[in-house]
Design an enzyme around this catalytic site. Structure first.
Site, PDB file in Angstrom:
ATOM      1  N   SER A  17       0.806  -1.227   0.000  1.00 17.13           N
ATOM      2  CA  SER A  17       0.000   0.000   0.000  1.00 17.13           C
ATOM      3  C   SER A  17       0.840   1.279   0.000  1.00 17.13           C
ATOM      4  O   SER A  17       0.510   2.222  -0.733  1.00 17.13           O
ATOM      5  CB  SER A  17      -0.968   0.010   1.193  1.00 17.13           C
ATOM      6  OG  SER A  17      -1.951  -0.980   1.004  1.00 17.13           O
ATOM      7  N   LYS A  66     -10.723  -4.707  10.619  1.00 17.44           N
ATOM      8  CA  LYS A  66     -11.742  -4.086   9.763  1.00 17.44           C
ATOM      9  C   LYS A  66     -13.104  -3.973  10.455  1.00 17.44           C
ATOM     10  O   LYS A  66     -13.813  -2.979  10.279  1.00 17.44           O
ATOM     11  CB  LYS A  66     -11.861  -4.853   8.442  1.00 17.44           C
ATOM     12  CG  LYS A  66     -10.656  -4.676   7.522  1.00 17.44           C
ATOM     13  CD  LYS A  66     -10.858  -5.383   6.198  1.00 17.44           C
ATOM     14  CE  LYS A  66      -9.627  -5.245   5.320  1.00 17.44           C
ATOM     15  NZ  LYS A  66      -9.771  -5.924   4.032  1.00 17.44           N
ATOM     16  N   ASN A  87     -12.363  -0.600   5.535  1.00 15.73           N
ATOM     17  CA  ASN A  87     -10.923  -0.571   5.234  1.00 15.73           C
ATOM     18  C   ASN A  87     -10.417   0.850   4.994  1.00 15.73           C
ATOM     19  O   ASN A  87      -9.239   1.036   4.697  1.00 15.73           O
ATOM     20  CB  ASN A  87     -10.592  -1.469   4.029  1.00 15.73           C
ATOM     21  CG  ASN A  87     -11.039  -0.869   2.703  1.00 15.73           C
ATOM     22  OD1 ASN A  87     -11.893   0.015   2.670  1.00 15.73           O
ATOM     23  ND2 ASN A  87     -10.470  -1.349   1.617  1.00 15.73           N
ATOM     24  N   ALA A 128     -15.197 -17.410   3.531  1.00 20.84           N
ATOM     25  CA  ALA A 128     -16.290 -16.672   4.177  1.00 20.84           C
ATOM     26  C   ALA A 128     -15.751 -15.832   5.331  1.00 20.84           C
ATOM     27  O   ALA A 128     -16.420 -15.627   6.342  1.00 20.84           O
ATOM     28  CB  ALA A 128     -17.364 -17.648   4.670  1.00 20.84           C
ATOM     29  N   GLY A 130     -13.499 -12.067   6.371  1.00 25.07           N
ATOM     30  CA  GLY A 130     -13.768 -10.645   6.181  1.00 25.07           C
ATOM     31  C   GLY A 130     -13.753 -10.215   4.723  1.00 25.07           C
ATOM     32  O   GLY A 130     -14.580  -9.398   4.299  1.00 25.07           O
ATOM     33  N   ASN A 151     -17.108 -22.764   1.732  1.00 22.82           N
ATOM     34  CA  ASN A 151     -16.157 -22.470   2.798  1.00 22.82           C
ATOM     35  C   ASN A 151     -15.889 -23.716   3.627  1.00 22.82           C
ATOM     36  O   ASN A 151     -16.737 -24.601   3.725  1.00 22.82           O
ATOM     37  CB  ASN A 151     -16.689 -21.348   3.709  1.00 22.82           C
ATOM     38  CG  ASN A 151     -15.601 -20.763   4.591  1.00 22.82           C
ATOM     39  OD1 ASN A 151     -14.483 -20.522   4.118  1.00 22.82           O
ATOM     40  ND2 ASN A 151     -15.887 -20.535   5.861  1.00 22.82           N
ATOM     41  N   THR A 153     -15.845 -23.849   6.671  1.00 16.72           N
ATOM     42  CA  THR A 153     -16.918 -23.827   7.680  1.00 16.72           C
ATOM     43  C   THR A 153     -18.163 -23.295   6.956  1.00 16.72           C
ATOM     44  O   THR A 153     -18.378 -22.085   6.871  1.00 16.72           O
ATOM     45  CB  THR A 153     -16.532 -22.866   8.839  1.00 16.72           C
ATOM     46  OG1 THR A 153     -15.183 -23.117   9.218  1.00 16.72           O
ATOM     47  CG2 THR A 153     -17.463 -23.032  10.025  1.00 16.72           C
ATOM     48  N   GLY A 237      -4.413 -11.359  -6.983  1.00 16.13           N
ATOM     49  CA  GLY A 237      -5.209 -10.272  -6.423  1.00 16.13           C
ATOM     50  C   GLY A 237      -4.603  -8.888  -6.524  1.00 16.13           C
ATOM     51  O   GLY A 237      -5.107  -7.950  -5.884  1.00 16.13           O
TER      52      GLY A 237
HETATM   53  P1  NAP Z   1     -10.047 -14.090   7.281  1.00 15.69           P
HETATM   54  O1  NAP Z   1     -11.161 -13.231   7.730  1.00 15.69           O
HETATM   55  O2  NAP Z   1      -9.019 -14.551   8.254  1.00 15.69           O
HETATM   56  O3  NAP Z   1     -10.737 -15.388   6.576  1.00 15.69           O
HETATM   57  C1  NAP Z   1      -9.944 -16.457   6.147  1.00 15.69           C
HETATM   58  C2  NAP Z   1     -10.772 -17.385   5.252  1.00 15.69           C
HETATM   59  O4  NAP Z   1      -9.878 -18.370   4.711  1.00 15.69           O
HETATM   60  C3  NAP Z   1     -11.878 -18.154   5.955  1.00 15.69           C
HETATM   61  O5  NAP Z   1     -12.928 -18.384   5.058  1.00 15.69           O
HETATM   62  C4  NAP Z   1     -11.174 -19.486   6.305  1.00 15.69           C
HETATM   63  O6  NAP Z   1     -12.075 -20.582   6.445  1.00 15.69           O
HETATM   64  C5  NAP Z   1     -10.356 -19.680   5.064  1.00 15.69           C
HETATM   65  N1  NAP Z   1      -9.184 -20.527   5.212  1.00 15.69           N
HETATM   66  C6  NAP Z   1      -8.014 -20.223   5.839  1.00 15.69           C
HETATM   67  N2  NAP Z   1      -7.156 -21.256   5.712  1.00 15.69           N
HETATM   68  C7  NAP Z   1      -7.774 -22.201   4.967  1.00 15.69           C
HETATM   69  C8  NAP Z   1      -7.399 -23.493   4.487  1.00 15.69           C
HETATM   70  N3  NAP Z   1      -6.186 -24.010   4.746  1.00 15.69           N
HETATM   71  N4  NAP Z   1      -8.293 -24.197   3.747  1.00 15.69           N
HETATM   72  C9  NAP Z   1      -9.513 -23.682   3.480  1.00 15.69           C
HETATM   73  N5  NAP Z   1      -9.925 -22.466   3.894  1.00 15.69           N
HETATM   74  C10 NAP Z   1      -9.069 -21.734   4.645  1.00 15.69           C
HETATM   75  O7  NAP Z   1      -9.209 -13.395   6.111  1.00 15.69           O
HETATM   76  P2  NAP Z   1      -9.784 -12.319   5.058  1.00 15.69           P
HETATM   77  O8  NAP Z   1      -9.655 -10.958   5.623  1.00 15.69           O
HETATM   78  O9  NAP Z   1     -11.104 -12.793   4.600  1.00 15.69           O
HETATM   79  O10 NAP Z   1      -8.701 -12.418   3.886  1.00 15.69           O
HETATM   80  C11 NAP Z   1      -8.692 -13.541   3.007  1.00 15.69           C
HETATM   81  C12 NAP Z   1      -7.592 -13.368   1.971  1.00 15.69           C
HETATM   82  O11 NAP Z   1      -7.927 -12.289   1.081  1.00 15.69           O
HETATM   83  C13 NAP Z   1      -6.232 -13.029   2.571  1.00 15.69           C
HETATM   84  O12 NAP Z   1      -5.274 -13.808   1.896  1.00 15.69           O
HETATM   85  C14 NAP Z   1      -6.042 -11.547   2.240  1.00 15.69           C
HETATM   86  O13 NAP Z   1      -4.672 -11.226   2.094  1.00 15.69           O
HETATM   87  C15 NAP Z   1      -6.786 -11.459   0.919  1.00 15.69           C
HETATM   88  N6  NAP Z   1      -7.260 -10.086   0.620  1.00 15.69           N
HETATM   89  C16 NAP Z   1      -6.763  -9.497  -0.514  1.00 15.69           C
HETATM   90  C17 NAP Z   1      -7.202  -8.223  -0.851  1.00 15.69           C
HETATM   91  C18 NAP Z   1      -6.674  -7.567  -2.106  1.00 15.69           C
HETATM   92  O14 NAP Z   1      -6.827  -6.354  -2.244  1.00 15.69           O
HETATM   93  N7  NAP Z   1      -6.096  -8.310  -3.038  1.00 15.69           N
HETATM   94  C19 NAP Z   1      -8.133  -7.540  -0.046  1.00 15.69           C
HETATM   95  C20 NAP Z   1      -8.620  -8.187   1.095  1.00 15.69           C
HETATM   96  C21 NAP Z   1      -8.167  -9.467   1.415  1.00 15.69           C
HETATM   97  P3  NAP Z   1     -12.894 -20.793   7.845  1.00 15.69           P
HETATM   98  O15 NAP Z   1     -14.013 -19.770   7.816  1.00 15.69           O
HETATM   99  O16 NAP Z   1     -13.372 -22.184   7.771  1.00 15.69           O
HETATM  100  O17 NAP Z   1     -11.890 -20.551   8.946  1.00 15.69           O
END
Ligand code: NAP
Length: 266
Positions: A17, A66, A87, A128, A130, A151, A153, A237
């Site tokens: 960023s 967030k 954000n 599922a 944030g 997901n 879960t 991404g």
């Molecule tokens: P989060 O709230 O921690 O959610 C993590 C998600 O990943 C949950 O659905 C979790 O499943 C799942 N998960 C984690 N490990 C897993 C595995 N080994 N197998 C299957 N599912 C798994 O994180 P978040 O904020 O949503 O972010 C998710 C990703 O998006 C991150 O990598 C982040 O860097 C990326 N992101 C990118 C941008 C961009 O601008 N490119 C913006 C935002 C986020 P459960 O619900 O079952 O725990």
């Protein structure tokens, strides 16, 4: 005096960023210093208050704050009210804290820039957390034929669909689907530490499905799986990161920086 903006989260050390926002500022002729601020759960609210008390212009907020950022705001955009996470923070002329969430619009803009069609398409969102919460409604507003969430879960997938007025199915990662999807978006964090991601059987059609991973800067196991199954196109991404950042910058400075050229499906 330079305008000050920052990203607050934990971790923040490897964020792109600062580089992005410094580039936008230079292109727009704005004198900007954009820092990263490492916060802890018990210091987050005070960190936000101190930043703005010291004259800060705008904050980006990342994992895991967030939801907390949305709770702190005096006024929130529709996007924040729908997904309960923010954000982007700034103060209005009366010193009241405002919140937006640019992740969803950023993803939709990125997909548009890649020439990935959404209207009338079958879309699968995987994850599922944030990020999925933030992008679900903007994707739904693009009028896909269906928008399902898978997901690890599945109850969390069902909760997002119910809370945001969707009609899609909530799937487990080991489900078998009736028909493949035109677009599969990985919104899990599994790719960050290179963990393999199980996906519903039958979700990808060779030569037709486009795959997008929100993780950027590396080929994740999901992207590798998509390539080996002959996905029509595979994107990381980075474009979403740039697009959400452009929208945050526009909230703070009232000017939308120019977009880079992205790879397209064509
Ligand atoms: P989060 O709230 O921690 O959610 C993590 C998600 O990943 C949950 O659905 C979790 O499943 C799942 N998960 C984690 N490990 C897993 C595995 N080994 N197998 C299957 N599912 C798994 O994180 P978040 O904020 O949503 O972010 C998710 C990703 O998006 C991150 O990598 C982040 O860097 C990326 N992101 C990118 C941008 C961009 O601008 N490119 C913006 C935002 C986020 P459960 O619900 O079952 O725990």
């Amino acid at each position: 005096m330079s305008a000050r903006c920052a990203l607050v989260g934990n971790p923040v050390a490897h964020s792109r960023s600062p580089d992005l926002h410094h580039g936008f500022a230079q292109a727009c002729g704005i004198d900007l210093v954009y820092d990263t601020i490492l916060a802890e759960a018990h210091t987050f609210a005070a960190t936000v208050a101190q930043f703005f008390a010291a004259g800060g212009r705008g904050l980006n907020v990342t994992v895991p704050f967030k939801q907390r950022a949305a709770e702190l705001a005096y006024a929130s955009s529709d996007a924040v009210q729908l997904c309960g996470a923010a954000n982007t923070l700034w103060l209005d002329a009366q010193g009241k804290l405002h919140a937006d969430n640019t992740d969803g619009r950023g993803l939709v803009n990125a997909l548009n820039a890649h020439a990935v069609a959404l209207a009338g398409k079958r879309i699968l969102l995987v994850g599922a957390g944030g990020a999925a919460q933030g992008v679900y409604h903007p994707l739904l507003a693009s009028e896909p034929h269906c928008l399902d969430i898978a997901n690890r879960t599945p109850e969390k997938a069902a909760a997002i669909i119910a809370a945001q007025g969707g009609h899609g199915r909530a799937l487990a990662l080991n489900d078998i689907v009736d028909a493949p999807y035109d677009l599969i978006i990985n919104a899990t964090s599994s790719g960050l530490d290179n963990r393999a991601l199980h996906l519903p059987t039958g979700c990808l059609a060779a030569g037709r499905s486009v795959c997008y991973d929100m993780v950027y800067g590396k080929t994740t196991p999901f992207m590798h799986w998509a390539q080996t199954h002959a996905a029509a196109a595979v994107f990381d991404g980075y474009s979403m990161l740039v697009e959400q950042a452009r929208l945050s910058f526009a909230q703070w400075f009232g000017v939308l920086p120019g977009a880079p050229t992205y790879q397209t499906t064509g």
